[in-house]
Design a protein around this motif. Structure first.
Motif, PDB file in Angstrom:
ATOM      1  N   ILE A 108       0.833  -1.204   0.000  1.00  0.00           N
ATOM      2  CA  ILE A 108       0.000   0.000   0.000  1.00  0.00           C
ATOM      3  C   ILE A 108       0.869   1.255   0.000  1.00  0.00           C
ATOM      4  O   ILE A 108       0.622   2.212  -0.747  1.00  0.00           O
ATOM      5  N   LYS A 109       1.917   1.241   0.820  1.00  0.00           N
ATOM      6  CA  LYS A 109       2.819   2.402   0.907  1.00  0.00           C
ATOM      7  C   LYS A 109       3.535   2.650  -0.415  1.00  0.00           C
ATOM      8  O   LYS A 109       3.839   3.801  -0.760  1.00  0.00           O
ATOM      9  N   ALA A 110       3.835   1.588  -1.146  1.00  0.00           N
ATOM     10  CA  ALA A 110       4.564   1.715  -2.407  1.00  0.00           C
ATOM     11  C   ALA A 110       3.662   2.119  -3.572  1.00  0.00           C
ATOM     12  O   ALA A 110       4.158   2.490  -4.644  1.00  0.00           O
ATOM     13  N   SER A 111       2.371   2.073  -3.379  1.00  0.00           N
ATOM     14  CA  SER A 111       1.417   2.405  -4.442  1.00  0.00           C
ATOM     15  C   SER A 111       1.319   3.916  -4.645  1.00  0.00           C
ATOM     16  O   SER A 111       1.649   4.708  -3.757  1.00  0.00           O
ATOM     17  N   SER A 112       0.830   4.313  -5.810  1.00  0.00           N
ATOM     18  CA  SER A 112       0.622   5.741  -6.107  1.00  0.00           C
ATOM     19  C   SER A 112      -0.714   6.249  -5.565  1.00  0.00           C
ATOM     20  O   SER A 112      -0.984   7.452  -5.612  1.00  0.00           O
ATOM     21  N   ILE A 113      -1.551   5.351  -5.040  1.00  0.00           N
ATOM     22  CA  ILE A 113      -2.881   5.740  -4.560  1.00  0.00           C
ATOM     23  C   ILE A 113      -2.772   6.291  -3.134  1.00  0.00           C
ATOM     24  O   ILE A 113      -2.192   5.637  -2.258  1.00  0.00           O
ATOM     25  N   PRO A 114      -3.315   7.476  -2.870  1.00  0.00           N
ATOM     26  CA  PRO A 114      -3.308   8.026  -1.505  1.00  0.00           C
ATOM     27  C   PRO A 114      -3.975   7.038  -0.545  1.00  0.00           C
ATOM     28  O   PRO A 114      -4.996   6.435  -0.888  1.00  0.00           O
ATOM     29  N   TYR A 115      -3.406   6.890   0.642  1.00  0.00           N
ATOM     30  CA  TYR A 115      -3.870   5.824   1.530  1.00  0.00           C
ATOM     31  C   TYR A 115      -3.902   6.250   2.982  1.00  0.00           C
ATOM     32  O   TYR A 115      -3.276   7.228   3.390  1.00  0.00           O
ATOM     33  N   THR A 116      -4.638   5.450   3.759  1.00  0.00           N
ATOM     34  CA  THR A 116      -4.572   5.491   5.214  1.00  0.00           C
ATOM     35  C   THR A 116      -4.571   4.054   5.702  1.00  0.00           C
ATOM     36  O   THR A 116      -5.472   3.282   5.363  1.00  0.00           O
ATOM     37  N   ILE A 117      -3.543   3.667   6.447  1.00  0.00           N
ATOM     38  CA  ILE A 117      -3.504   2.341   7.077  1.00  0.00           C
ATOM     39  C   ILE A 117      -3.979   2.512   8.516  1.00  0.00           C
ATOM     40  O   ILE A 117      -3.429   3.320   9.260  1.00  0.00           O
ATOM     41  N   VAL A 118      -5.008   1.777   8.877  1.00  0.00           N
ATOM     42  CA  VAL A 118      -5.587   1.870  10.219  1.00  0.00           C
ATOM     43  C   VAL A 118      -5.168   0.630  11.004  1.00  0.00           C
ATOM     44  O   VAL A 118      -5.629  -0.479  10.713  1.00  0.00           O
ATOM     45  N   ARG A 119      -4.311   0.837  11.979  1.00  0.00           N
ATOM     46  CA  ARG A 119      -3.905  -0.286  12.831  1.00  0.00           C
ATOM     47  C   ARG A 119      -4.804  -0.312  14.068  1.00  0.00           C
ATOM     48  O   ARG A 119      -4.805   0.636  14.853  1.00  0.00           O
ATOM     49  N   ALA A 120      -5.542  -1.386  14.229  1.00  0.00           N
ATOM     50  CA  ALA A 120      -6.466  -1.532  15.353  1.00  0.00           C
ATOM     51  C   ALA A 120      -5.936  -2.544  16.353  1.00  0.00           C
ATOM     52  O   ALA A 120      -5.186  -3.459  16.003  1.00  0.00           O
TER      53      ALA A 120
END
Length: 259
Positions: A118-130
């Motif tokens: 996900i981090k390497a992708s060009s798509i803006p992201y949010t990783i939610v760690r629960a």
């Protein structure tokens, strides 16, 4: 906006879809049950047409090392590729607090691989760690059961209600991408063994829970704070005792007796 929830018929996904729809969004529950498969790609193109946000709350059906890694890598690569074609503006993924501290487990190695894709992708992201969910405390106890005893380490963790997870995910999905990580957790620190003891007692389960410093969490050795979020985590409102009391009221008596 149109928000597609991959894994939208599961525990978190179904709650999330409902919350988003109540807020007036076009929330689509995408899963093999609805004809959308992130592993094969079936139905993905149609599901993502016009979508602004994709939320990935999928989980692997197998936690075997090779299988779980293949699941998260294949699913995430497919999602990101189809999202790029569809013009999706925000990719939100549900991950786990402490992932990088739990790499003795193939499951957590797979989650880290998912995060890195996900981090390497060009798509803006949010990783939610629960943190862990209240709903899975019994499963933790089941995994560590030997006969009539449950051996768990007295490590801290900060579990949260699935409903609070969905609330946090809905808020994040309808906000701008942070292009980084957000941690969410419950409102209080608990000892793992004590939480299991209280959960089983509420279910009428007679197994004895023993605090064992050599005990394991899903087979993994954990230190005292391996499962706890960092300072600044976004915390849910539901306390464990309140959730236990509410669950006891809702559970059929026959289910409590057979637990």
């Amino acid at each position: 906006m149109k928000i597609v929830v991959i894994g939208g018929t599961g525990l978190i996904g179904s709650k999330l879809v409902k919350k988003l729809q109540e807020q007036g969004h076009e929330a689509v529950a995408a899963s093999p049950n609805t004809g959308v498969n992130s592993i094969t790609g079936e139905g993905l193109a149609d599901a993502l047409k016009g979508a602004s946000v994709v939320v990935d709350v999928t989980n692997s059906p197998s936690w075997e090392d090779a299988a779980v890694l293949k699941f998260f890598e294949t699913s995430t690569r497919n999602l990101l590729a189809y999202e790029g074609t569809a013009g999706v503006k925000h990719h939100v993924a549900l991950s786990v607090v402490g992932t990088e501290r739990l790499l003795d487990s193939g499951f957590f190695r797979a989650k880290l691989a998912q995060e890195n894709l996900i981090k390497a992708s060009s798509i803006p992201y949010t990783i939610v760690r629960a943190t862990q969910f209240f709903e899975f405390v019994k499963a933790i106890a089941d995994y560590s059961t030997e006969g009539s005893q449950v051996r768990l380490p007295p490590a801290f963790f900060q579990p949260m209600a699935a409903d609070d997870v969905a609330t946090a995910m809905a808020r994040i999905a309808t906000s701008s991408p942070v292009k980084g990580m957000v941690e969410i957790g419950g409102p209080e620190k608990l000892r793992l063994d004590d939480a299991a003891r209280r959960d089983l007692a509420a279910l009428g389960d007679k197994r004895e829970v023993i605090a064992d410093t050599q005990g394991r969490y899903y087979g993994i050795h954990v230190s005292e704070n391996s499962l706890v979020p960092e300072t600044g985590a976004r915390l849910g409102a539901t306390r464990f005792e309140d959730w236990l009391n509410q669950s006891a009221k809702q559970a059929p008596k026959s289910a409590q007796k057979s637990a």
